[in-house]
Design an enzyme around this catalytic site. Structure first.
Site: not given
Ligand code: LLP
Length: 441
Positions: A256, A299-301, A342, A369-370, A399
């Site tokens: 997050g 972490p992902g983002r 978002y 088309c939107e 994402y």
């Molecule tokens: N762990 C869990 C259980 C999660 O649900 C998520 C993200 C993460 C880790 C990774 O979070 P991050 O570090 O990436 O913030 N599509 C949306 C983001 C959805 C996030 C869903 N869960 C966007 O484009 O902003």
């Protein structure tokens, strides 16, 4: 390194060369656009690895032992990225059989994989066990029983974590808020249901309850959200120990951390944040007189966002007198739905006009088309921007590809990876034949 800007651009791997062209990871983006065509996702392998190391090093320093970061692969899932994660010693978070298969086919050891999702089907559960998934992160009662049943059928004991909702509001956008009690994810402490599911899990003979998971939200900048969540979770661990005599081995604090999309976004120093989190965990464990569990984060983002950029070619520049300018590009909400979903902010540049003034206010829009197919509103670009120019949208490594669609039967762009100054496709461009390949005549 990730706390301060070292140049005037939104990401550290962006610059301008002598021809006034935007560069990414040292390469001229207009050349990349020529070679790989547009739209194209461009990724910087060195930056992905750097971001991983910020986490792995901070974990080593502040937690040690088996504590480790996982890459939340929902942010961007393709074979090559799992190879990087394997080499960087990162665990992975997967949320579907598709992500599991992709990691498996990339040669990733699934023993280090944590399987999330609020609704794993029976097929998912069986598939994941078949491929030797390390951990299930269990969301609710039905799933717990389904996993017990499948593990019993296979004669194995399955390691699980329980997803607990700590009741923390992360103050981010509502679509990604998951820490509050009213959520489709997890089981709340507040309602007493968390206690119930733990008691149940401890009774089941084929379930090995390893610990708890929580995730409060995404794109989080708010000061002490993770520390507050950690305090809630550690106190809860102590409460369960006192009530049921059960002590966790692992505590997974989710993902997050926010990243910078535009100049007005704050800098977030991941190393410092992990140090603060460690401090909160250690102090609370001491107060509660319990051992510090193995700590996991996912972490992902913050691993991939700034390692990505999308290149588009401009089609028309529509100037509506007294209203607005619209710069239409050859992609759109199909490759980046985040503004449509978002209202997410992005920084855009006209890549071949970097030495010109950004003296035109425009909306950068897609080709779907939107009317809502907008990449970004109110973007300053050079007023001479015209058909054939290259528009770069920054910080698209997370994402975007993973949320791409085929609306209007538009094929998805390739992922072009830059490694040691060389670019190559690691995911090829989708063809029209690919798009039609599922249709039955
Ligand atoms: N762990 C869990 C259980 C999660 O649900 C998520 C993200 C993460 C880790 C990774 O979070 P991050 O570090 O990436 O913030 N599509 C949306 C983001 C959805 C996030 C869903 N869960 C966007 O484009 O902003």
């Amino acid at each position: 390194m990730n706390s301060e800007a070292t140049n005037r651009f939104i990401c550290e791997n962006i610059n301008v060369n002598e021809e006034g062209h935007l560069t990414f990871a040292g390469l001229d983006t207009t050349e990349l656009a020529k070679e790989f065509k547009t739209p194209a996702y461009i990724m910087d392998e060195a930056r992905i690895r750097h971001n991983c190391r910020v986490y792995t090093e901070a974990f080593k320093e502040h937690f040690g032992g088996d504590s480790r970061p996982l890459y939340a692969s929902k942010a961007n899932s393709f074979k090559y990225i799992y190879k990087i994660m394997k080499e960087e010693g990162m665990g992975i978070d997967v949320v579907s059989s598709g992500e599991i298969l992709c990691a498996y086919k990339a040669g990733y050891d699934l023993g280090m994989a944590y399987f999330h999702s609020n609704n794993k089907t029976d097929e998912d559960i069986s598939f994941a066990m078949e491929l030797g998934i390390g951990y299930f992160v269990v969301d609710y009662f039905e799933e717990l029983y389904a996993i017990e049943e499948e593990a019993a059928r296979r004669g194995i004991t399955q390691k699980i974590l329980l997803r607990i909702t700590p009741g923390i509001d992360p103050h981010t956008y509502v679509q990604v808020n998951t820490g509050t009690v009213d959520s489709k994810f997890g089981i709340a402490i507040e309602t007493g249901q968390a206690d119930e599911i733990i008691a149940e899990a401890l009774k089941l003979p084929h379930i090995d309850l390893v610990g708890y998971h929580c995730h409060v939200g995404s794109q989080v900048f708010a000061e002490d959200v993770f520390e507050r969540a950690a305090v809630v979770m550690v106190r809860y661990i102590a409460h369960i120990y006192r009530e049921y005599g059960y002590m966790v081995k692992q505590l997974n604090m989710g993902g997050g951390f926010g990243v910078r999309y535009v100049d007005t976004d704050p800098y977030l120093n991941v190393s410092e944040k992990i140090a603060d989190l460690a401090e909160a965990i250690h102090t609370t464990c001491e107060k509660e007189k319990i051992p510090v569990p193995t700590i996991i984060m996912e972490p992902g983002r913050s691993i991939v966002a700034d390692a990505g950029m999308t290149l588009y070619t401009v089609g028309s520049v529509k100037r509506i007198p007294f209203y607005k300018n619209y710069v239409s590009v050859d992609g759109g909400m199909t490759d980046n739905p985040r503004y449509a979903l978002y209202g997410s902010k992005y920084t855009c540049y006209t890549a071949n006009r970097m030495n010109e003034k950004n003296d035109m206010n425009c909306n950068v829009v897609g080709r779907c088309c939107e009317s809502g197919d907008i990449i970004q509103r109110d973007v300053p670009l050079p007023k001479d921007t015209e058909r054939g120019d290259i528009v770069a949208v920054c910080t698209t490594g997370a994402y975007n590809y993973s949320m791409a669609s085929h609306y209007n039967k538009l094929p998805n762009p390739p992922i072009v990876m830059i490694t040691d100054g060389k670019a190559r496709e690691v995911v090829r461009r989708q063809t029209y034949e690919d798009l039609l390949s599922l249709d039955i005549d």
